[in-house]
Every structure is written in C-alpha cells, then in structure tokens.
Design a protein around this motif. Structure first.
Motif, PDB file in Angstrom:
ATOM      1  N   GLU A  28      -3.682  -0.996  13.851  1.00 29.68           N
ATOM      2  CA  GLU A  28      -3.279  -0.573  12.514  1.00 29.68           C
ATOM      3  C   GLU A  28      -2.960  -1.808  11.688  1.00 29.68           C
ATOM      4  N   SER A  29      -3.034  -1.654  10.374  1.00 29.95           N
ATOM      5  CA  SER A  29      -2.781  -2.786   9.489  1.00 29.95           C
ATOM      6  C   SER A  29      -2.437  -2.281   8.098  1.00 29.95           C
ATOM      7  N   GLY A  30      -1.781  -3.142   7.316  1.00 29.47           N
ATOM      8  CA  GLY A  30      -1.531  -2.851   5.916  1.00 29.47           C
ATOM      9  C   GLY A  30      -2.344  -3.753   5.011  1.00 29.47           C
TER      10      GLY A  30
ATOM     11  N   LEU B 190       0.801   8.984  10.431  1.00 32.22           N
ATOM     12  CA  LEU B 190      -0.550   9.214  10.946  1.00 32.22           C
ATOM     13  C   LEU B 190      -0.607   8.970  12.450  1.00 32.22           C
ATOM     14  N   ARG B 191       0.056   7.904  12.902  1.00 33.53           N
ATOM     15  CA  ARG B 191       0.072   7.596  14.339  1.00 33.53           C
ATOM     16  C   ARG B 191       0.680   8.751  15.131  1.00 33.53           C
ATOM     17  N   GLU B 192       1.828   9.227  14.677  1.00 33.58           N
ATOM     18  CA  GLU B 192       2.505  10.319  15.388  1.00 33.58           C
ATOM     19  C   GLU B 192       1.636  11.575  15.407  1.00 33.58           C
ATOM     20  N   LEU B 193       1.055  11.906  14.254  1.00 38.42           N
ATOM     21  CA  LEU B 193       0.216  13.098  14.157  1.00 38.42           C
ATOM     22  C   LEU B 193      -0.989  13.002  15.082  1.00 38.42           C
TER      23      LEU B 193
ATOM     24  N   ILE C 156      -9.436   5.093   9.720  1.00 39.12           N
ATOM     25  CA  ILE C 156      -8.896   5.811   8.566  1.00 39.12           C
ATOM     26  C   ILE C 156      -8.391   4.753   7.592  1.00 39.12           C
ATOM     27  N   LEU C 157      -9.023   4.674   6.423  1.00 36.99           N
ATOM     28  CA  LEU C 157      -8.793   3.554   5.508  1.00 36.99           C
ATOM     29  C   LEU C 157      -8.211   4.028   4.185  1.00 36.99           C
ATOM     30  N   ASP C 158      -7.056   3.478   3.817  1.00 41.06           N
ATOM     31  CA  ASP C 158      -6.444   3.792   2.525  1.00 41.06           C
ATOM     32  C   ASP C 158      -7.330   3.232   1.409  1.00 41.06           C
ATOM     33  N   ALA C 159      -7.546   4.026   0.367  1.00 44.31           N
ATOM     34  CA  ALA C 159      -8.450   3.608  -0.707  1.00 44.31           C
ATOM     35  C   ALA C 159      -7.911   2.424  -1.485  1.00 44.31           C
ATOM     36  N   ARG C 160      -6.605   2.394  -1.747  1.00 42.65           N
ATOM     37  CA  ARG C 160      -6.031   1.343  -2.604  1.00 42.65           C
ATOM     38  C   ARG C 160      -5.023   0.518  -1.834  1.00 42.65           C
TER      39      ARG C 160
ATOM     40  N   HIS D  50       1.452   1.310   3.447  1.00 42.91           N
ATOM     41  CA  HIS D  50       2.784   1.905   3.583  1.00 42.91           C
ATOM     42  C   HIS D  50       3.086   2.169   5.061  1.00 42.91           C
ATOM     43  N   GLU D  51       4.113   1.515   5.569  1.00 45.41           N
ATOM     44  CA  GLU D  51       4.436   1.641   6.985  1.00 45.41           C
ATOM     45  C   GLU D  51       4.735   3.090   7.369  1.00 45.41           C
ATOM     46  N   LEU D  52       5.428   3.830   6.498  1.00 39.40           N
ATOM     47  CA  LEU D  52       5.767   5.218   6.815  1.00 39.40           C
ATOM     48  C   LEU D  52       4.514   6.080   6.940  1.00 39.40           C
ATOM     49  N   VAL D  53       3.520   5.806   6.121  1.00 41.42           N
ATOM     50  CA  VAL D  53       2.262   6.547   6.221  1.00 41.42           C
ATOM     51  C   VAL D  53       1.588   6.245   7.558  1.00 41.42           C
ATOM     52  N   ARG D  54       1.566   4.974   7.934  1.00 39.79           N
ATOM     53  CA  ARG D  54       0.958   4.603   9.222  1.00 39.79           C
ATOM     54  C   ARG D  54       1.690   5.261  10.380  1.00 39.79           C
TER      55      ARG D  54
END
Length: 226
Positions: free
Chosen positions: A45-47, A31-34, A65-69, A24-28
């Motif tokens: 970064e990658s999807g 996270l980047r901003e934070l 930081i890796l998304d589980a699904r 999800h681009e918005l999640v990336r």
C-alpha cells in the motif's frame, strides 16, 4: 500468495492479492480491513503515486486499487505507467468524484473499472473480484465510444499543429487562466509533469513566458494563419 481449500474435495483457491494506493491513511486502513475480512491479501500500500508506480510492477498483485487524485499525481497516471511496464496488471480507479473526464482517462489508461468511494463495502469487494477475474466494470462499448469521440473534435487551430495532444490540452487550460497545479488536477497529471509540458509548449511556440502563451491562445487565429 497463499492457497486454501474450502473443503478437502475442492481444489485450492488462490487468495486475491491486492495493492492499495490512497493518500488518506484511514481510507487505506478501511480498505485493508474490508478486503482482508473477505480473504484478500494486501501485498502493498502507498499514499504516493510515484512510489506506487515503482512498487506495483515488482509486486505484481492480482489487482491494484488506485485513488484517482493524489498530491503527486493520479491513479490514472499510475495505471497507465504500470500497465506500460506489464500490460497484464489489473487496476481499478477509486474516486470520490463522478467525473466524465476522469472516466475517459481511466478507460484510456487501461483500467478495468471506475469505482466511487460511496459504494457499499460488499459491492466494492464484488467489483474488485470481478475485475481481478478479467471482467471489465465499464458498460459495454464505452471504450469504443470514447475512442471514437476523440476524433469528433472540431477542426483545430493550425497554429498549434506542432504540439502533442496533451500539450494542446495544457495550453487550452493556460488560456483559461489555470495554474500548473490546477491543470494537473484537471488532466490527472503531476504538477511537475505539467511544468514539463509548459516548458515544451513555450519552446515550440517561441515564447518566453506562460503569459505570452495565454494571450496567444486566447486570441482567435488570424486569417493568415490558415
């Protein structure tokens, strides 16, 4: 990588380098901003699980930081893949689901932590920094208990003795009527990986179709099979 000092009397502090994997681009972006606000440097970064598996070893971030699904696999697979290339790579799994199976998978893949997406931003940054510093975010003794639990399974069906552990999991789910995609989601595997497992299972058991495998596994073993 960059270095900075809080004041002239302190030694330089290395900025934490981070790779982000989330489809999800918005999640990336979030996270980047934070993380950048907290002084971290996002080196990639990658999807895509496949792309991340290729890029992370080359970039060698302090932490990934890796998304589980993911559509083409899982962060747990990526963690296992990149750490097989470079065991010093640090990974944490980020997920929306508090899932015991995923937790076990993360531990056995060598992840340093398992973080729910509902966590507060400040807490996430703190956990990321702790993991990057070499601290495990899992409760003490969890890995030992999980590994020990793998040997507490009931006596297995001897008909399946020629299958690998992962193939046994796959055929059990075939018996439950799951599709390759659903099996992939359950086991945190890419659909193409599941397809390869199914092909191997059919070849080992001498079947022509997954329907034969489903019928076979759903029937109790006959007395003569022991």
């Amino acid at each position: 990588m960059s270095w900075h000092t809080e004041n002239e009397d302190e030694p330089p502090v290395k900025d934490l380098t981070v790779f982000i994997l989330d489809d999800h681009e918005l999640v990336r972006l979030g996270l980047r901003e934070l993380l950048e606000t907290e002084g971290c440097v996002i080196v990639g970064e990658s999807g895509s699980a496949d792309e991340a598996s290729r890029r992370i070893p080359a970039l060698a971030p302090d932490i990934s930081i890796l998304d589980a699904r993911l559509p083409d696999g899982s962060g747990i697979e990526v963690c296992r893949d990149v750490r097989s290339v470079d065991p010093s790579l640090v990974c944490v799994i980020l997920t929306s689901y508090d899932d015991d199976q995923a937790l076990r998978g993360a531990v056995l893949a060598g992840a340093s932590g398992y973080i729910l997406k509902e966590i507060l931003g400040s807490d996430l940054v703190g956990k990321v920094r702790r993991a990057a510093a070499g601290e495990s975010l899992f409760e003490p003794g969890l890995k030992d208990r999980i590994v020990e639990g793998m040997f507490d399974a009931p006596v297995e069906d001897v008909r399946l003795a020629g299958l690998t552990t992962q193939e046994k999991k796959v055929i059990a789910l075939i018996g439950d009527g799951l599709t390759n995609r659903e099996i992939g989601t359950a086991l945190f595997l890419a659909e193409k990986t599941v397809k390869n497992y199914v092909s191997s299972i059919l070849a080992k058991l001498g079947f022509q179709s997954r329907t034969q495998a489903a019928v076979y596994i759903s029937r109790p073993p006959s007395p003569g099979s022991h």
